[in-house]
Design a protein around this motif. Structure first.
Motif, PDB file in Angstrom:
ATOM      1  N   LYS A  30       0.842  -1.194   0.000  1.00  0.00           N
ATOM      2  CA  LYS A  30       0.000   0.000   0.000  1.00  0.00           C
ATOM      3  C   LYS A  30       0.881   1.250   0.000  1.00  0.00           C
ATOM      4  O   LYS A  30       0.591   2.226  -0.693  1.00  0.00           O
ATOM      5  N   GLU A  31       1.973   1.195   0.765  1.00  0.00           N
ATOM      6  CA  GLU A  31       2.901   2.328   0.835  1.00  0.00           C
ATOM      7  C   GLU A  31       3.507   2.626  -0.547  1.00  0.00           C
ATOM      8  O   GLU A  31       3.616   3.794  -0.937  1.00  0.00           O
ATOM      9  N   ALA A  32       3.868   1.583  -1.285  1.00  0.00           N
ATOM     10  CA  ALA A  32       4.450   1.776  -2.616  1.00  0.00           C
ATOM     11  C   ALA A  32       3.429   2.419  -3.554  1.00  0.00           C
ATOM     12  O   ALA A  32       3.754   3.335  -4.318  1.00  0.00           O
ATOM     13  N   LYS A  33       2.178   1.951  -3.497  1.00  0.00           N
ATOM     14  CA  LYS A  33       1.123   2.529  -4.339  1.00  0.00           C
ATOM     15  C   LYS A  33       0.886   3.989  -3.990  1.00  0.00           C
ATOM     16  O   LYS A  33       0.761   4.839  -4.881  1.00  0.00           O
ATOM     17  N   GLN A  34       0.828   4.290  -2.709  1.00  0.00           N
ATOM     18  CA  GLN A  34       0.590   5.664  -2.272  1.00  0.00           C
ATOM     19  C   GLN A  34       1.745   6.584  -2.683  1.00  0.00           C
ATOM     20  O   GLN A  34       1.526   7.716  -3.096  1.00  0.00           O
ATOM     21  N   THR A  35       2.971   6.081  -2.563  1.00  0.00           N
ATOM     22  CA  THR A  35       4.146   6.883  -2.934  1.00  0.00           C
ATOM     23  C   THR A  35       4.117   7.198  -4.423  1.00  0.00           C
ATOM     24  O   THR A  35       4.306   8.345  -4.832  1.00  0.00           O
ATOM     25  N   LEU A  36       3.856   6.184  -5.227  1.00  0.00           N
ATOM     26  CA  LEU A  36       3.808   6.413  -6.668  1.00  0.00           C
ATOM     27  C   LEU A  36       2.594   7.247  -7.066  1.00  0.00           C
ATOM     28  O   LEU A  36       2.661   8.058  -7.996  1.00  0.00           O
ATOM     29  N   GLN A  37       1.514   7.096  -6.343  1.00  0.00           N
ATOM     30  CA  GLN A  37       0.325   7.918  -6.570  1.00  0.00           C
ATOM     31  C   GLN A  37       0.670   9.402  -6.401  1.00  0.00           C
ATOM     32  O   GLN A  37       0.322  10.224  -7.241  1.00  0.00           O
ATOM     33  N   GLU A  38       1.373   9.709  -5.353  1.00  0.00           N
ATOM     34  CA  GLU A  38       1.808  11.092  -5.093  1.00  0.00           C
ATOM     35  C   GLU A  38       2.759  11.576  -6.188  1.00  0.00           C
ATOM     36  O   GLU A  38       2.616  12.681  -6.716  1.00  0.00           O
ATOM     37  N   CYS A  39       3.741  10.735  -6.517  1.00  0.00           N
ATOM     38  CA  CYS A  39       4.742  11.122  -7.521  1.00  0.00           C
ATOM     39  C   CYS A  39       4.118  11.342  -8.890  1.00  0.00           C
ATOM     40  O   CYS A  39       4.421  12.335  -9.570  1.00  0.00           O
ATOM     41  N   GLU A  42       2.025  14.510  -8.913  1.00  0.00           N
ATOM     42  CA  GLU A  42       2.904  15.687  -8.910  1.00  0.00           C
ATOM     43  C   GLU A  42       3.544  15.891 -10.285  1.00  0.00           C
ATOM     44  O   GLU A  42       3.630  17.017 -10.777  1.00  0.00           O
TER      45      GLU A  42
END
Length: 136
Positions: A30-39, A42
Motif C-alpha cells: 500500500k505504501e508503494a502505491k501511495q508513494t507512486l500515486q503522489e509522484c 505531482e
C-alpha cells in the motif's frame, strides 16, 4: 483528507499500472502505491503547469498534446518528450483514419437510403410499402 485524495490519481489505477510491469506473483505494498500515486500526480501537475504557462503567454485557453510535448522537453524530460511526440502522431493518425472511415460509412449509408427511396418511388402506388396500421 478527502480533498487530498480528490486531487490524486485513483490508487486502484496506479496499482493496476504497477502490477502490469511486475511478474504475476509479485505484490505491491500500500505504501508503494501511495508513494507512486503522489509522484505521478505531482509529475502530471508539474508538466501541465509548464504547458499552461506557455498557453497563457500565447493567449490560449486550451492545453493540447503539442503543449505537453513541449513542456516535457522544456523541463528536461527529452526522452519522454520524444516518446510522447511519436505517440501523439500515431494517435492523430488513428483518429484521422477513424474519421475518414466514419465519413465513408455515412456516405455509403446515405447512398443506400437514397437508392432504396428511389426504388420505392418508382413502383406503382399499389406496390409501394405502407406503414402497417395498428388497430386497438
Amino acid at each position: 483528507m478527502v480533498d487530498e485524495q480528490e486531487r490524486l490519481l485513483p490508487i486502484a489505477n496506479v496499482g493496476r499500472i504497477m502490477k502490469q510491469i511486475l511478474p504475476p506473483n509479485a505484490k505491491v505494498s500500500k505504501e508503494a502505491k501511495q508513494t507512486l500515486q503522489e509522484c505521478a500526480t505531482e509529475f502530471i501537475s508539474f508538466v501541465t503547469g509548464e504547458a499552461s504557462d506557455k498557453c497563457r503567454k500565447e493567449n490560449r485557453k486550451t492545453v493540447n498534446g503539442d503543449d505537453i510535448c513541449w513542456a516535457l522537453g522544456a523541463l528536461g524530460f527529452d526522452n519522454y518528450a520524444d516518446a510522447i511526440v511519436r505517440y501523439l502522431h500515431k494517435y492523430r493518425e488513428v483518429e484521422r483514419d477513424k474519421a475518414t472511415q466514419n465519413k465513408a460509412t455515412c456516405i455509403s449509408s446515405q447512398d443506400k437510403d437514397e437508392e432504396s427511396s428511389e426504388d420505392r418511388s418508382n413502383q406503382p402506388p399499389h406496390q409501394q410499402a405502407e406503414a402497417p396500421s395498428t388497430r386497438v
